[in-house]
Design a protein around this motif. Structure first.
Motif, PDB file in Angstrom:
ATOM      1  N   ASN A 237       2.703   0.956  -3.914  1.00 36.07           N
ATOM      2  CA  ASN A 237       1.286   1.185  -4.163  1.00 36.07           C
ATOM      3  C   ASN A 237       0.438   0.683  -2.996  1.00 36.07           C
ATOM      4  O   ASN A 237       0.521  -0.491  -2.617  1.00 36.07           O
ATOM      5  N   HIS A 238      -0.350   1.550  -2.426  1.00 42.40           N
ATOM      6  CA  HIS A 238      -1.233   1.163  -1.328  1.00 42.40           C
ATOM      7  C   HIS A 238      -2.193   2.314  -1.032  1.00 42.40           C
ATOM      8  O   HIS A 238      -1.991   3.445  -1.485  1.00 42.40           O
ATOM      9  N   LEU A 239      -3.234   2.035  -0.285  1.00 40.92           N
ATOM     10  CA  LEU A 239      -4.136   3.070   0.200  1.00 40.92           C
ATOM     11  C   LEU A 239      -3.833   3.324   1.663  1.00 40.92           C
ATOM     12  O   LEU A 239      -3.863   2.400   2.494  1.00 40.92           O
ATOM     13  N   HIS A 240      -3.551   4.571   1.986  1.00 39.88           N
ATOM     14  CA  HIS A 240      -3.401   4.978   3.378  1.00 39.88           C
ATOM     15  C   HIS A 240      -4.771   5.484   3.838  1.00 39.88           C
ATOM     16  O   HIS A 240      -5.282   6.481   3.335  1.00 39.88           O
ATOM     17  N   PHE A 241      -5.363   4.795   4.831  1.00 36.13           N
ATOM     18  CA  PHE A 241      -6.722   5.094   5.269  1.00 36.13           C
ATOM     19  C   PHE A 241      -6.717   5.515   6.731  1.00 36.13           C
ATOM     20  O   PHE A 241      -6.169   4.826   7.596  1.00 36.13           O
TER      21      PHE A 241
END
Length: 261
Positions: A237-241
């Motif tokens: 789980n993570h945000l790729h920005f």
């Protein structure tokens, strides 16, 4: 001198003949009428009606049909109340089905699944024209979630629990909002103007059904757009920005540190 006697014989005979002729006529005329018109047998009213009655001939191979309960109406108070309750339940079911179909159609038209419940009033903290897309995260190196078949990792990964809110880094117009966008999985891209420059930000690997924006929608800085997940080419789980300025990739962490506030 004596008077001569009148002859009474012929007169008497005429009277007698007349009487006999009347008697014969009295007896003979009814008999003649009876001989001319035969007497009809007496009949009853039922027999008279039977002569004009309609008849129905049923073939021997015709079968009778049983009446179903739906072919007649309820008559008792209990049956009436039961019928009303069944009709009300059917109407509620139809209304629920119509509402579900309408919601599904709206979601399909807008491109949003609407399956993820979030507090839409949330906004990212700060007052500047640039905000941090995730407020609480753990820093990850650029290559931490890099798939083996993608050696060039162009974004900054913000490790956070699944479901944590993701906010628009800057005000702009949503260009992409999809449940499956290449290796990014559930992703959103926003085109903005920051400091006079054309800036495009990308938010990848979001949770399925969490997107709160659609393509063409105008958003403000810090507006809720989705939730952290691990969709597409992701292992946690993570945000790729990602950030592009005038079409060129830049360091997203450095850009945020310089502009977010």
């Amino acid at each position: 001198m004596s008077r001569p006697r009148r002859k009474a014989g012929p007169v008497r005979s005429l009277v007698i003949l007349t009487m006999v002729g009347g008697l014969i006529a009295t007896v003979a005329l009814p008999a003649y009428g009876a001989w001319r018109t035969p007497a009809e047998a007496s009949v009853t009213l039922q027999q008279v009606a039977a002569d004009d009655a309609q008849s129905l001939v049923v073939a021997s191979d015709t079968t009778s049909a049983a009446l179903s309960r739906g072919s007649y109406s309820a008559t008792t108070p209990e049956e009436i109340e039961k019928k009303k309750a069944e009709e009300a339940a059917a109407e509620r079911a139809r209304a629920a089905a119509a509402a579900a179909a309408s919601a599904a159609a709206s979601a399909k038209k807008s491109g949003s699944t609407g399956r993820y419940s979030m507090n839409l009033s949330m906004t990212a903290p700060g007052s500047g024209e640039v905000r941090w897309p995730v407020t609480n995260f753990t820093y990850a190196s650029y290559n931490l979630f890099r798939p083996p078949n993608r050696p060039n990792h162009n974004g900054f990964d913000m490790v956070a629990p699944a479901g944590q809110p993701i906010f628009a880094a800057a005000a702009g117009v949503v260009r992409i909002s999809q449940e499956s966008y290449a290796g990014y999985g559930v992703a959103v891209t926003i085109d903005s103007v920051v400091g006079g420059q054309q800036v495009s930000t990308l938010y990848g690997h979001m949770t399925y059904g969490s997107r709160q924006v659609v393509s063409g929608q105008t958003v403000s800085a810090g507006q809720l757009i989705g939730a952290v997940g691990s969709t597409g080419s992701s292992t946690a789980n993570h945000l790729h920005f990602e950030v592009r300025i005038n079409g060129s990739l830049v360091d997203p962490l450095a850009w945020l540190q310089s502009n977010a506030g």
